[in-house]
Write a protein that holds these residues in place. Structure first.
Motif, PDB file in Angstrom:
ATOM      1  N   GLU A  70       0.840  -1.191   0.000  1.00 46.07           N
ATOM      2  CA  GLU A  70       0.000   0.000   0.000  1.00 46.07           C
ATOM      3  C   GLU A  70       0.883   1.251   0.000  1.00 46.07           C
ATOM      4  O   GLU A  70       0.535   2.264  -0.586  1.00 46.07           O
ATOM      5  N   ILE A  71       2.046   1.147   0.648  1.00 49.39           N
ATOM      6  CA  ILE A  71       2.937   2.306   0.776  1.00 49.39           C
ATOM      7  C   ILE A  71       3.676   2.586  -0.530  1.00 49.39           C
ATOM      8  O   ILE A  71       3.758   3.728  -0.969  1.00 49.39           O
ATOM      9  N   LEU A  72       4.196   1.509  -1.146  1.00 46.82           N
ATOM     10  CA  LEU A  72       5.073   1.699  -2.306  1.00 46.82           C
ATOM     11  C   LEU A  72       4.442   2.495  -3.441  1.00 46.82           C
ATOM     12  O   LEU A  72       5.046   3.460  -3.907  1.00 46.82           O
ATOM     13  N   PRO A  73       3.245   2.133  -3.908  1.00 49.90           N
ATOM     14  CA  PRO A  73       2.689   2.887  -5.040  1.00 49.90           C
ATOM     15  C   PRO A  73       2.584   4.378  -4.751  1.00 49.90           C
ATOM     16  O   PRO A  73       3.008   5.202  -5.572  1.00 49.90           O
ATOM     17  N   GLU A  74       2.106   4.739  -3.551  1.00 51.27           N
ATOM     18  CA  GLU A  74       2.004   6.159  -3.173  1.00 51.27           C
ATOM     19  C   GLU A  74       3.352   6.844  -3.286  1.00 51.27           C
ATOM     20  O   GLU A  74       3.501   7.885  -3.915  1.00 51.27           O
ATOM     21  N   THR A  75       4.343   6.214  -2.632  1.00 50.69           N
ATOM     22  CA  THR A  75       5.645   6.847  -2.547  1.00 50.69           C
ATOM     23  C   THR A  75       6.291   6.934  -3.925  1.00 50.69           C
ATOM     24  O   THR A  75       6.895   7.944  -4.273  1.00 50.69           O
ATOM     25  N   LEU A  76       6.151   5.865  -4.704  1.00 52.06           N
ATOM     26  CA  LEU A  76       6.742   5.875  -6.040  1.00 52.06           C
ATOM     27  C   LEU A  76       6.129   6.982  -6.885  1.00 52.06           C
ATOM     28  O   LEU A  76       6.826   7.683  -7.617  1.00 52.06           O
ATOM     29  N   TRP A  77       4.847   7.147  -6.778  1.00 51.38           N
ATOM     30  CA  TRP A  77       4.168   8.186  -7.554  1.00 51.38           C
ATOM     31  C   TRP A  77       4.662   9.573  -7.133  1.00 51.38           C
ATOM     32  O   TRP A  77       4.951  10.413  -7.974  1.00 51.38           O
ATOM     33  N   ASN A  78       4.801   9.785  -5.828  1.00 50.54           N
ATOM     34  CA  ASN A  78       5.327  11.073  -5.354  1.00 50.54           C
ATOM     35  C   ASN A  78       6.707  11.351  -5.928  1.00 50.54           C
ATOM     36  O   ASN A  78       6.996  12.447  -6.395  1.00 50.54           O
ATOM     37  N   THR A  79       7.549  10.316  -5.860  1.00 55.12           N
ATOM     38  CA  THR A  79       8.911  10.494  -6.352  1.00 55.12           C
ATOM     39  C   THR A  79       8.925  10.748  -7.848  1.00 55.12           C
ATOM     40  O   THR A  79       9.665  11.594  -8.343  1.00 55.12           O
ATOM     41  N   LEU A  80       8.090  10.014  -8.550  1.00 55.89           N
ATOM     42  CA  LEU A  80       8.079  10.110 -10.014  1.00 55.89           C
ATOM     43  C   LEU A  80       7.739  11.530 -10.460  1.00 55.89           C
ATOM     44  O   LEU A  80       8.341  12.059 -11.398  1.00 55.89           O
ATOM     45  N   GLN A  81       6.781  12.151  -9.794  1.00 63.45           N
ATOM     46  CA  GLN A  81       6.425  13.522 -10.176  1.00 63.45           C
ATOM     47  C   GLN A  81       7.643  14.427 -10.082  1.00 63.45           C
ATOM     48  O   GLN A  81       7.915  15.228 -10.971  1.00 63.45           O
ATOM     49  N   LEU A  82       8.380  14.264  -9.007  1.00 64.12           N
ATOM     50  CA  LEU A  82       9.545  15.114  -8.794  1.00 64.12           C
ATOM     51  C   LEU A  82      10.647  14.819  -9.803  1.00 64.12           C
ATOM     52  O   LEU A  82      11.195  15.713 -10.450  1.00 64.12           O
ATOM     53  N   THR A  83      10.952  13.536  -9.959  1.00 69.68           N
ATOM     54  CA  THR A  83      12.108  13.195 -10.785  1.00 69.68           C
ATOM     55  C   THR A  83      11.823  13.389 -12.272  1.00 69.68           C
ATOM     56  O   THR A  83      12.733  13.701 -13.026  1.00 69.68           O
ATOM     57  N   LEU A  84      10.582  13.222 -12.697  1.00 70.55           N
ATOM     58  CA  LEU A  84      10.287  13.436 -14.117  1.00 70.55           C
ATOM     59  C   LEU A  84      10.573  14.884 -14.496  1.00 70.55           C
ATOM     60  O   LEU A  84      11.234  15.151 -15.497  1.00 70.55           O
ATOM     61  N   ILE A  85      10.067  15.809 -13.683  1.00 71.78           N
ATOM     62  CA  ILE A  85      10.325  17.223 -13.964  1.00 71.78           C
ATOM     63  C   ILE A  85      11.822  17.487 -13.928  1.00 71.78           C
ATOM     64  O   ILE A  85      12.377  18.167 -14.790  1.00 71.78           O
ATOM     65  N   ALA A  86      12.493  16.900 -12.932  1.00 68.00           N
ATOM     66  CA  ALA A  86      13.936  17.099 -12.821  1.00 68.00           C
ATOM     67  C   ALA A  86      14.634  16.582 -14.073  1.00 68.00           C
ATOM     68  O   ALA A  86      15.542  17.223 -14.598  1.00 68.00           O
ATOM     69  N   MET A  87      14.182  15.443 -14.573  1.00 70.51           N
ATOM     70  CA  MET A  87      14.792  14.858 -15.768  1.00 70.51           C
ATOM     71  C   MET A  87      14.654  15.789 -16.961  1.00 70.51           C
ATOM     72  O   MET A  87      15.586  15.933 -17.762  1.00 70.51           O
ATOM     73  N   VAL A  88      13.470  16.376 -17.102  1.00 70.81           N
ATOM     74  CA  VAL A  88      13.260  17.299 -18.209  1.00 70.81           C
ATOM     75  C   VAL A  88      14.271  18.434 -18.120  1.00 70.81           C
ATOM     76  O   VAL A  88      14.932  18.797 -19.095  1.00 70.81           O
ATOM     77  N   ILE A  89      14.420  18.986 -16.901  1.00 73.20           N
ATOM     78  CA  ILE A  89      15.387  20.066 -16.707  1.00 73.20           C
ATOM     79  C   ILE A  89      16.794  19.576 -17.039  1.00 73.20           C
ATOM     80  O   ILE A  89      17.547  20.216 -17.780  1.00 73.20           O
ATOM     81  N   ILE A  90      17.139  18.404 -16.496  1.00 73.67           N
ATOM     82  CA  ILE A  90      18.499  17.890 -16.673  1.00 73.67           C
ATOM     83  C   ILE A  90      18.848  17.766 -18.145  1.00 73.67           C
ATOM     84  O   ILE A  90      19.879  18.267 -18.599  1.00 73.67           O
ATOM     85  N   PHE A  91      17.969  17.111 -18.909  1.00 73.92           N
ATOM     86  CA  PHE A  91      18.357  16.819 -20.282  1.00 73.92           C
ATOM     87  C   PHE A  91      18.218  18.028 -21.200  1.00 73.92           C
ATOM     88  O   PHE A  91      19.097  18.278 -22.028  1.00 73.92           O
ATOM     89  N   SER A  92      17.153  18.801 -21.045  1.00 72.08           N
ATOM     90  CA  SER A  92      17.018  19.933 -21.971  1.00 72.08           C
ATOM     91  C   SER A  92      18.120  20.950 -21.700  1.00 72.08           C
ATOM     92  O   SER A  92      18.832  21.372 -22.618  1.00 72.08           O
ATOM     93  N   LEU A  93      18.309  21.298 -20.453  1.00 69.20           N
ATOM     94  CA  LEU A  93      19.332  22.289 -20.120  1.00 69.20           C
ATOM     95  C   LEU A  93      20.728  21.759 -20.438  1.00 69.20           C
ATOM     96  O   LEU A  93      21.552  22.438 -21.063  1.00 69.20           O
ATOM     97  N   GLY A  94      20.969  20.516 -20.050  1.00 68.86           N
ATOM     98  CA  GLY A  94      22.289  19.937 -20.233  1.00 68.86           C
ATOM     99  C   GLY A  94      22.680  19.864 -21.699  1.00 68.86           C
ATOM    100  O   GLY A  94      23.788  20.243 -22.081  1.00 68.86           O
TER     101      GLY A  94
END
Lengths: 328, 371, 553
Positions: free
Chosen positions: A88-112
């Protein structure tokens, strides 16, 4: 190709089980147990009782086989600290993390990529040196330090200096107080606002890393004969760079994408800690400190599986983008 | 001119009009002497103390050796250059790389900063104005803003931040250096053996490397640090033992291609033992990528130590490391920004220097990247 | 002693100044209808994962249970005297063997069912059932069977003991109809921990793991107990990083920051958006000497160490002055407190040296460290836990203080779980000295710390054994009459000071960072959240957005 993939995937299974077994034993052998955090007023009998309730009184190998049995059936067990099933915990937490890291990834690759291209095209120019230095400056900065500075500047100082309200971002949590009364659109913008600071703090340093790769890869390509040919043909510099050079320079970058996959789900420990983002990084650190063994194991499984899968993906991507390998 | 140089190193060069060589030598010589003169009282106190720390001797020895080196090199350069035909340049791989490297100003700056940093770590007892762990009077000397008395202010115990940053540089750089040493040796060994022998050895070693790579590093770090009594050496060893995998992969890749080359085949045909071939022929030819990756890894390791310190798992106070200084000062970030800002800047500059150096080396050593 | 408490309280009042003095009693007057509405956010570092009063283990959860979500039988007034809450009144028979509570009949569980004495008995029985692993079984050491003569009367047997009402302040009964069917061993896992149904001034609304708990005003809360709280909503947010939390307070995202660090307290004081409130706390920090080891067996040595430590210096240096020097385990505002106990322990390095000398330690080798007759130097390690910077700092100061009397204390910092295992496992006790903390209950019982028979209890760190102390510890908790007990308590405190099984450093002043818009806040030793139902935010200062039904009451 498919057979190769299957072989790799099957080969990964013993690897993962091995990792989990090692983690199981080292976490259980580490001093302390989940009940180390109960208050000093709790008497020994109560602690023993809780230990029994949690199944921690069994010999280690029995605990191991029990855990492995339920894990193989797809059940990660119960979190000691949160008192609820990990499934029950994992899906919630994974989803929270994914929102953060996806945006970060966009920044990382486009800017980089952008920085890397500019640098490579103007190798050894002032712009190159300046960008190299700037990129390295951020790349060399401890991520948590950057995050702290963000909090200080964007939140506290921004108000002192009277910057416009839209420039002031929230620094903790995922939602504003009262988010449940907002319209869906407001909720969305609210979430985006909460994401901006942590994603930027997470992204800037790594973007500098991507820029370095991109620069190297572009340089390698630019000095090759076909670029010289393209230039000689009289193609415009823009076409040469963006059509011919960049496409080839992307190959190593694409494989980098696979290597960043684990990062998507493993989250960022310190950034999540500082910005109070309830993601995987915080989950695993809290779990280790609280000796919440089942959660440590579940999170380790996710991270390790992502590393294995990411390596595989990067190989596949490499084959897809590089015709030399596909045909060979 | 030789006489001139013998008295004052660098003067000879300047007399010949070679300002770019002479001035730095002269300046270096002057600064070192000045340092001795300025810290003479402290040196006497250090030597007169009942128990002189070994680091004081090291610092003094460093100054002595440096003075001698500068002097000797200035003389040597003048004499040998006089005899050497102009324009003669080596054309070995390393000489070309060196020439290339020298052209990269940023990388040279990185190299300079790195050398300076290691010099500072050796000279710390002479440079640091205060003892890093002696607590001042808590009421009057805590949280002093940077000023003439304390260049970088004082922390909550009234300890001098500048001295602590200097002492912290030793800890942080030592950690970076030794941990990377462990990682490089281990990674090179694993990579070379795997690549050279191939077959079963290769697949077993690479499986192991893969496993270590997929291992959540943080779990490993925290658990190991919890298992043993925390100390600097534990942090060093743990960082080293969890940082070798990329190096192993790089080396293996290089060795795989080297293995088929003629000179290795020739050595094999001559009946040289495997160990000897690996040590004498294989590893020297993989040095370039190893050096590059090691330089970059030092920077990363310093950052990792800082991150561990932030979680309270790195070097433990009162020993100052840059990581735990930042971590300590963050509570007072708004009121006393200097406590964690200066060690933070120190980290940024050091890691930047290492990265610039690494990138420069990569550019210089990889022929494909040269114009 | 009571006078002292008043003085402290007056000090707190004066320190906070300019606050609304409206008392709780007239809170329902129509004039202050403007106070109703708004949302307050409480921020703290620790996550609360369990709000079931029978299973939760942390202090913050207990606070929320006492003051927000549930209603205990009694409460304490600002002078720490028992006052009615769920119980309208209580009586105890002549020989103090039977306690009867008469309960209110207008209190409802948040799901609409009336709260009755059956709920109390159900909860009490569960809390005494070892299988349920209630974390504070010490509450019931002297308590026996309970009966329910009628739906609003709860009667329980007890043996006479001091402050016997105290447990009923902290213990919040749970609804029987919700938990009746749950097997005892599985209480902890039951959803009630995360979706609790209470009967307090606030109702549970929602909980997002790792983020927040949201509560809303309970309009049905009995008028006599204060009625509906002023605030519409109360949010509890966990933010793990203190720097972030401070920023949130200073920028107005958080209204009430529980227990900021002392560095942060300074910054809050200087801010124009928030104020700092402080009150004397019940938590003390101490150094335990492991008397199982030869080095610390001599009481003179322990007292020498205690005298050599500049406790006021620690308070000023590490806590910014926000603490009271502690001599024995009784906080100054408790009725048992003996102000004279500290005489034997004033900071005095010379006397400390003399005591060490008497115990056979002197500097024979001339290296600045004292040695015993066999020439062994007085060196030991002092442990503290990672992440607790205050305690790490204390260890460092102790090191430099003890060096002045020729004792070498080497600080060592260990990860928390490791430290707890090393020092509390009876078979290990692998430490010389350790910096630890403890929070005393209003009902003081130190036998777990000092009684010889409990030497193998986890927190009997010192391993100290003394017949007279044992006798005092046995008799003290059984004396109901305070006047008769006071001289004995004084003797007990002096005994602890002279024997120094542990060196108490200070009682920490609890501090809260409070946003300027949050009014009528007055925390004290009863808890951070005491009086939370009377907090209010005036309309102009409320957050934009939020619940729209503010007008309805």
């Amino acid at each position: 190709m498919i057979a190769y993939l299957l072989r790799r995937l099957i080969g990964a299974i013993p690897l993962l089980l091995g990792i989990l077994t090692i983690i199981f034993f080292i976490t259980h052998l580490a001093p302390g147990d989940p009940l180390g955090n109960v208050g000093p007023n709790v008497p020994e009998e109560v602690i023993q009782q809780m230990r029994r309730n949690l199944g921690l009184d069994q010999p280690l190998h029995i605990q191991y086989f029990r855990w492995m049995g339920s894990f193989l059936r797809g059940d990660f067990g119960y979190s000691f600290a949160q008192n609820r099933p990990i499934n029950e915990i994992l899906p919630e937490t994974l989803w929270n993390t994914l929102q953060l890291t996806l945006i970060a990834m966009v920044i990382i690759f486009s800017l980089g990529m952008l920085i890397g291209i500019v640098q490579a095209v103007r190798q050894y120019s002032l712009a190159d040196n300046l960008l190299t230095f700037l990129a390295l400056f951020f790349y060399s900065m401890p991520g948590f330090w950057l995050a702290l500075m963000f909090i200080l500047l964007v939140s506290v100082k921004a108000r002192q200096w009277g910057l416009p309200q839209w420039l002031v971002f929230p620094v903790s949590g995922m939602t504003s107080v009262g988010a449940e009364f907002m319209t869906p659109w407001e909720q969305f913008t609210d979430r985006v606002k909460h994401l901006i600071l942590p994603a930027t703090a997470l992204g800037i340093g790594a973007a500098a890393g991507v820029a370095r790769y991109m620069r190297g890869s572009m340089l390698e390509v630019i000095h090759q004969d076909f670029i010289r040919t393209a230039r000689a043909k009289g193609l415009s510099e823009r076409t040469v760079i963006f059509k011919h050079a960049m496409r080839n320079a992307l190959i190593p970058i694409v494989t980098l994408l696979g290597l960043y996959l684990p990062f998507l789900l493993s989250g960022a420990v310190l950034t999540e800690q500082i910005f109070g983002w309830p993601g995987m990084g915080r989950l695993i650190v809290d779990a280790i400190f609280q000796r919440d063994y089942p959660v440590v194991l579940a999170a380790s499984f996710v991270i390790s599986a992502m590393v294995v899968f990411g390596n595989l993906l990067s190989d596949v991507l490499y084959a897809v983008v590089d015709p030399r390998i596909r045909n060979g | 001119m030789l006489v001139l140089s013998a008295i004052l190193p660098g003067a000879g060069h300047i007399a010949r009009g070679e300002w770019r060589k002479g001035l730095p030598i002269l300046l270096g010589w002057g600064i070192l002497l000045g340092l001795l003169w300025l810290t003479w009282e402290r040196i006497q106190a250090l030597l007169g103390a009942r128990r002189t720390g070994i680091d004081a001797y090291i610092a003094l020895a460093t100054v002595g050796i440096l003075l001698a080196l500068l002097w000797g090199w200035a003389l040597y350069d003048l004499r040998v250059r006089a005899r050497r035909p102009a324009g003669a340049r080596g054309d070995s791989q390393w000489a070309i790389a060196a020439r290339h490297f020298r052209r990269n100003k940023l990388a040279m700056a990185g190299l300079g900063v790195m050398l300076l940093l290691y010099l500072v770590t050796l000279l710390t007892p002479l440079l640091a104005p205060y003892d890093p762990s002696v607590q001042g009077d808590i009421v009057t000397t805590r949280y002093l803003a940077p000023g003439t008395e304390h260049w970088m202010g004082t922390d909550k115990f009234g300890r001098d931040v500048y001295s602590r940053v200097l002492y912290g540089s030793r800890i942080s750089l030592t950690i970076g250096f030794i941990a990377v040493g462990i990682a490089v040796v281990l990674g090179t060994a694993v990579g070379a053996v795997a690549g050279y022998f191939g077959g079963k050895t290769d697949s077993i070693l690479m499986r192991f490397t893969d496993m270590m790579l997929s291992f959540p590093r943080l779990v490993l770090l925290i658990v190991v640090i919890a298992l043993f009594t925390p100390s600097i050496w534990l942090v060093v060893v743990v960082l080293g033992l969890t940082g070798w995998m990329n190096n192993a992969r790089i080396v293996r890749g290089e060795v795989l291609s080297l293995r088929e080359r003629e000179f290795i085949q020739a050595a094999k045909a001559l009946g040289m033992g495997d160990g000897r071939i690996i040590l004498r022929h294989v590893i020297p030819n993989t040095l370039a990528p190893i050096i590059v990756s090691a330089t970059l890894l030092i920077g990363q390791t310093i950052l990792t130590e800082a991150a561990l310190s932030f979680l309270g798992l790195g070097v433990q106070p009162p020993t100052p490391s840059w990581g735990n200084m930042i971590s300590d000062g963050r509570d007072a970030l708004i009121n006393a920004w200097w406590i964690s800002t200066f060690p933070g800047l120190a980290i940024v500059f050091t890691v930047t220097a290492f990265n610039l150096l690494g990138d420069g080396l990569r550019d210089a050593l990889d022929p494909r990247l040269r114009i | 002693m009571r006078r002292f408490a008043i003085v402290v309280l007056a000090f707190v009042l004066a320190a906070c100044g300019g606050r609304d003095k409206t008392s709780v009693a007239d809170g329902g007057a129509e004039a202050d209808s403007a106070r109703f509405g708004g949302v307050a956010v409480i921020g703290a570092g620790n996550q609360v994962t369990d709000l079931n009063p029978l299973t939760s283990m942390d202090q913050t959860a207990n606070q929320i249970q006492q003051f927000v979500l549930f209603t205990p039988l009694i409460t304490y007034d600002s002078l720490f005297q028992p006052a009615p809450r769920w119980a309208k009144s209580w009586e105890v028979n002549a020989d103090t063997t039977e306690l009867t509570f008469r309960l209110r009949d207008d209190l409802f569980w948040h799901d609409g069912i009336k709260s009755s004495a059956h709920d109390v008995k159900f909860s009490y029985d569960l809390a005494r059932n070892p299988e349920a692993a209630f974390p504070n079984p010490g509450f019931w050491t002297h308590y026996g069977e309970a009966t329910v003569p009628d739906s609003f009367t709860f009667r329980v047997k007890l043996r006479p003991h001091a402050d016997f009402l105290d447990p009923w302040r902290a213990f919040a009964p749970v609804p029987r109809h919700v938990l009746e069917s749950v097997p005892v061993g599985q209480l902890r896992q039951h959803a009630f921990s995360r979706r609790p149904v209470g009967n307090g001034p606030f109702k549970f609304v929602s909980h997002a793991e790792g983020q927040d708990w949201i509560f809303e005003a309970n309009p049905q809360f009995p008028k006599a107990l204060g009625g509906r709280p002023y605030l519409d909503r109360l949010v509890y947010r966990a933010v793990p990083e203190p720097t972030t939390l401070l920023t949130e307070l200073l920028t107005g995202s958080v209204d009430y920051y529980i227990a900021p660090t002392s560095e942060q307290a300074e910054q809050i004081k200087q801010s124009d958006r928030a104020r700092l409130m402080a009150f004397p706390g019940r938590e003390y920090v101490y150094i335990a000497w492991n008397t199982r080891r030869p080095l610390f067996q001599d009481a003179r040595v322990r007292r020498a160490l205690g005298m050599a430590i500049n406790r006021q210096g620690i308070i000023n240096g590490v806590l910014g002055g926000a603490a009271t020097q502690a001599n024995a385990t009784i906080p100054p505002f408790f009725w048992q407190f003996d102000p004279g106990a500290g005489v034997g322990l004033r900071y005095d390095a010379e006397t400390a040296k003399r005591l060490l000398h008497e115990a056979g330690y002197s500097d024979r080798s001339g290296d600045g460290i004292v040695e015993d007759v066999h020439g062994r130097s007085f060196r030991f390690t002092i442990k503290s836990n990672q992440g607790n910077r205050i305690r790490n700092d204390i260890a460092q100061i102790v090191q430099s203080d003890l060096r002045k009397i020729g004792v070498e204390a080497q600080p060592q910092i260990l990860e928390w779980n490791t430290l707890v295992e090393q020092v509390t496992t009876p078979s290990k006790r692998d430490f010389d000295a350790v910096v630890f903390g403890y929070g005393t209950e209003f009902q003081v019982d130190d036998s777990g710390l000092f009684h010889c028979e409990k030497r193998d209890e986890p927190f009997h760190l010192s391993g100290y054994c003394d017949a007279e102390t044992d006798r005092l510890l046995d008799t003290l908790p059984r004396i109901v009459d305070r006047a008769a007990a006071r001289p004995l308590w004084a003797r007990y405190q002096r005994k602890i000071v002279m024997d120094q099984p542990i060196t108490l450093l200070y009682f920490q002043q609890r501090r809260e960072g409070v946003s300027n818009r949050l009014q009528n806040v007055d925390p004290d030793a009863r808890g951070d959240l005491v009086g939370v139902d009377r907090w209010y935010i005036l309309p102009g200062q409320r957050r934009a957005g939020g619940p729209q039904q503010t007008a309805q009451r």
